[in-house]
Design a protein around this motif. Structure first.
Motif, PDB file in Angstrom:
ATOM      1  N   ALA A 275       0.756  -1.308   0.087  1.00  0.00           N
ATOM      2  CA  ALA A 275       0.108  -0.002  -0.083  1.00  0.00           C
ATOM      3  C   ALA A 275       0.757   1.295  -0.064  1.00  0.00           C
ATOM      4  O   ALA A 275       0.604   2.306  -0.674  1.00  0.00           O
ATOM      5  CB  ALA A 275      -1.028  -0.131   1.114  1.00  0.00           C
ATOM      6  N   ARG A 276       2.130   1.088   0.829  1.00  0.00           N
ATOM      7  CA  ARG A 276       2.761   2.403   0.869  1.00  0.00           C
ATOM      8  C   ARG A 276       3.591   2.641  -0.520  1.00  0.00           C
ATOM      9  O   ARG A 276       3.557   3.788  -0.927  1.00  0.00           O
ATOM     10  CB  ARG A 276       3.827   2.285   1.949  1.00  0.00           C
ATOM     11  CG  ARG A 276       3.186   2.412   3.152  1.00  0.00           C
ATOM     12  CD  ARG A 276       4.245   2.357   4.377  1.00  0.00           C
ATOM     13  NE  ARG A 276       4.870   1.094   4.583  1.00  0.00           N
ATOM     14  CZ  ARG A 276       4.334   0.133   5.370  1.00  0.00           C
ATOM     15  NH1 ARG A 276       3.213   0.368   5.953  1.00  0.00           N
ATOM     16  NH2 ARG A 276       5.168  -1.132   5.423  1.00  0.00           N
ATOM     17  N   ALA A 277       3.882   1.508  -1.152  1.00  0.00           N
ATOM     18  CA  ALA A 277       4.574   1.622  -2.540  1.00  0.00           C
ATOM     19  C   ALA A 277       3.608   2.161  -3.478  1.00  0.00           C
ATOM     20  O   ALA A 277       4.025   3.020  -4.331  1.00  0.00           O
ATOM     21  CB  ALA A 277       5.264   0.310  -2.871  1.00  0.00           C
ATOM     22  N   HIS A 278       2.159   1.548  -3.473  1.00  0.00           N
ATOM     23  CA  HIS A 278       1.665   2.101  -4.354  1.00  0.00           C
ATOM     24  C   HIS A 278       1.345   3.617  -4.228  1.00  0.00           C
ATOM     25  O   HIS A 278       0.849   4.327  -5.078  1.00  0.00           O
ATOM     26  CB  HIS A 278       0.015   1.410  -4.092  1.00  0.00           C
ATOM     27  CG  HIS A 278      -1.221   1.862  -4.969  1.00  0.00           C
ATOM     28  ND1 HIS A 278      -1.211   1.769  -6.537  1.00  0.00           N
ATOM     29  CD2 HIS A 278      -2.149   2.511  -4.611  1.00  0.00           C
ATOM     30  CE1 HIS A 278      -2.452   2.246  -6.884  1.00  0.00           C
ATOM     31  NE2 HIS A 278      -2.856   2.819  -6.055  1.00  0.00           N
ATOM     32  N   GLU A 279       1.028   4.108  -2.884  1.00  0.00           N
ATOM     33  CA  GLU A 279       0.901   5.270  -2.630  1.00  0.00           C
ATOM     34  C   GLU A 279       2.060   6.299  -3.103  1.00  0.00           C
ATOM     35  O   GLU A 279       1.749   7.309  -3.928  1.00  0.00           O
ATOM     36  CB  GLU A 279       0.697   5.468  -1.101  1.00  0.00           C
ATOM     37  CG  GLU A 279       0.534   7.055  -0.895  1.00  0.00           C
ATOM     38  CD  GLU A 279       0.283   7.166   0.882  1.00  0.00           C
ATOM     39  OE1 GLU A 279       0.924   8.028   1.361  1.00  0.00           O
ATOM     40  OE2 GLU A 279      -0.375   6.371   1.390  1.00  0.00           O
ATOM     41  N   ARG A 280       3.217   5.743  -2.957  1.00  0.00           N
ATOM     42  CA  ARG A 280       4.566   6.462  -3.525  1.00  0.00           C
ATOM     43  C   ARG A 280       4.386   6.483  -5.141  1.00  0.00           C
ATOM     44  O   ARG A 280       4.696   7.815  -5.684  1.00  0.00           O
ATOM     45  CB  ARG A 280       5.601   6.015  -3.126  1.00  0.00           C
ATOM     46  CG  ARG A 280       6.013   6.011  -1.552  1.00  0.00           C
ATOM     47  CD  ARG A 280       7.389   5.630  -1.409  1.00  0.00           C
ATOM     48  NE  ARG A 280       7.790   4.217  -1.658  1.00  0.00           N
ATOM     49  CZ  ARG A 280       7.565   3.093  -0.704  1.00  0.00           C
ATOM     50  NH1 ARG A 280       7.057   3.212   0.436  1.00  0.00           N
ATOM     51  NH2 ARG A 280       7.778   1.890  -1.026  1.00  0.00           N
ATOM     52  N   ARG A 281       4.028   5.450  -5.883  1.00  0.00           N
ATOM     53  CA  ARG A 281       3.826   5.617  -7.201  1.00  0.00           C
ATOM     54  C   ARG A 281       2.720   6.520  -7.714  1.00  0.00           C
ATOM     55  O   ARG A 281       3.251   7.328  -8.617  1.00  0.00           O
ATOM     56  CB  ARG A 281       3.508   4.046  -7.637  1.00  0.00           C
ATOM     57  CG  ARG A 281       3.493   3.940  -9.232  1.00  0.00           C
ATOM     58  CD  ARG A 281       3.325   2.636  -9.718  1.00  0.00           C
ATOM     59  NE  ARG A 281       1.915   1.972  -9.315  1.00  0.00           N
ATOM     60  CZ  ARG A 281       0.683   2.288  -9.649  1.00  0.00           C
ATOM     61  NH1 ARG A 281       0.647   3.190 -10.939  1.00  0.00           N
ATOM     62  NH2 ARG A 281      -0.383   1.834  -9.171  1.00  0.00           N
TER      63      ARG A 281
ATOM     64  N   ALA B 124       4.093   9.986  -7.375  1.00  0.00           N
ATOM     65  CA  ALA B 124       5.093  10.047  -8.319  1.00  0.00           C
ATOM     66  C   ALA B 124       4.392  10.535  -9.731  1.00  0.00           C
ATOM     67  O   ALA B 124       5.187  11.253 -10.427  1.00  0.00           O
ATOM     68  CB  ALA B 124       6.216   9.062  -8.351  1.00  0.00           C
ATOM     69  N   THR B 125       3.524   9.570  -9.859  1.00  0.00           N
ATOM     70  CA  THR B 125       2.850   9.789 -11.199  1.00  0.00           C
ATOM     71  C   THR B 125       2.047  11.256 -11.329  1.00  0.00           C
ATOM     72  O   THR B 125       2.147  11.837 -12.266  1.00  0.00           O
ATOM     73  CB  THR B 125       1.700   8.677 -11.375  1.00  0.00           C
ATOM     74  OG1 THR B 125       2.406   7.398 -11.322  1.00  0.00           O
ATOM     75  CG2 THR B 125       1.085   8.883 -12.666  1.00  0.00           C
ATOM     76  N   HIS B 126       1.512  11.586  -9.973  1.00  0.00           N
ATOM     77  CA  HIS B 126       0.851  12.842  -9.937  1.00  0.00           C
ATOM     78  C   HIS B 126       1.888  13.902 -10.118  1.00  0.00           C
ATOM     79  O   HIS B 126       1.533  15.050 -10.846  1.00  0.00           O
ATOM     80  CB  HIS B 126      -0.092  13.044  -8.571  1.00  0.00           C
ATOM     81  CG  HIS B 126      -0.578  14.152  -8.598  1.00  0.00           C
ATOM     82  ND1 HIS B 126      -1.951  14.706  -9.427  1.00  0.00           N
ATOM     83  CD2 HIS B 126      -0.493  15.382  -7.832  1.00  0.00           C
ATOM     84  CE1 HIS B 126      -2.001  16.049  -8.960  1.00  0.00           C
ATOM     85  NE2 HIS B 126      -1.227  16.248  -7.991  1.00  0.00           N
ATOM     86  N   GLY B 127       2.792  13.723  -9.494  1.00  0.00           N
ATOM     87  CA  GLY B 127       3.923  14.927  -9.772  1.00  0.00           C
ATOM     88  C   GLY B 127       4.546  14.968 -11.042  1.00  0.00           C
ATOM     89  O   GLY B 127       4.743  16.193 -11.397  1.00  0.00           O
TER      90      GLY B 127
END
Length: 171
Positions: free
Chosen positions: A20-26, A29-32
């Motif tokens: 879940a944390r990795a998904h949130e970071r991805r 990053a995608t949004h950024g």
């Protein structure tokens, strides 16, 4: 067996939490990246409009002279006022500020189409972002109308020449 099941359950929960944390970071990053792409596109559009950077007064006056000659305008007078702050868009020493310089045009015209071509020529000149605030058109009285090639109409227009400065407007 129960201890192994409990340990496996804890490992599964930990793995799901890490997933879940990795998904949130991805997602962040995608949004950024999407936001960066949008900002670059916006910057390019502002650059195309020649709204970024210092005023280009010399180019503005040269454009007006070229348009007068190209359109064979009987008369063209203008006045450019000092720039004024429209809005400060960010705080601090690297802030961004939006400025405008008022341009007043007093133009003798053979017909109303000349005014439209003048305003379109300014827009196409690429030397600034021009905002027409007001234009008034009036007929020159027949008693004072000049020779056949002279002005039959007079236009007085107020425009804003808009620029965007970064660094707190110190450019």
């Amino acid at each position: 067996a129960r201890r192994d099941v409990a340990a496996a359950g804890r490992e599964l929960a930990a793995a799901r939490g890490e997933q879940a944390r990795a998904h949130e970071r991805r997602v962040r990053a995608t949004h950024g990246a999407d936001e960066a792409v949008a900002r670059v596109a916006q910057y390019r559009r502002l650059a195309e409009l020649r709204i970024l950077g210092p005023e280009r007064r010399l180019e503005w006056t040269e454009s007006l002279a070229q348009l007068r000659a190209r359109l064979a305008l009987p008369e063209l007078r203008y006045q450019i006022a000092p720039r004024r702050l429209l809005q400060s868009l960010a705080e601090g020493p690297r802030g961004v500020a939006l400025y405008a310089s008022a341009l007043t045009l007093d133009v003798g015209l053979a017909h109303e189409g000349d005014l439209l071509r003048l305003l379109e020529g300014l827009r196409r000149s690429g030397n600034a972002y021009y905002v027409v605030r007001r234009c008034a058109l009036e007929r020159v009285p027949a008693a004072i109308a000049p020779n056949p090639g002279g002005a039959r109409l007079r236009a007085r227009c107020d425009l804003d020449l808009v620029t965007l400065h970064d660094g707190g407007g110190h450019t």
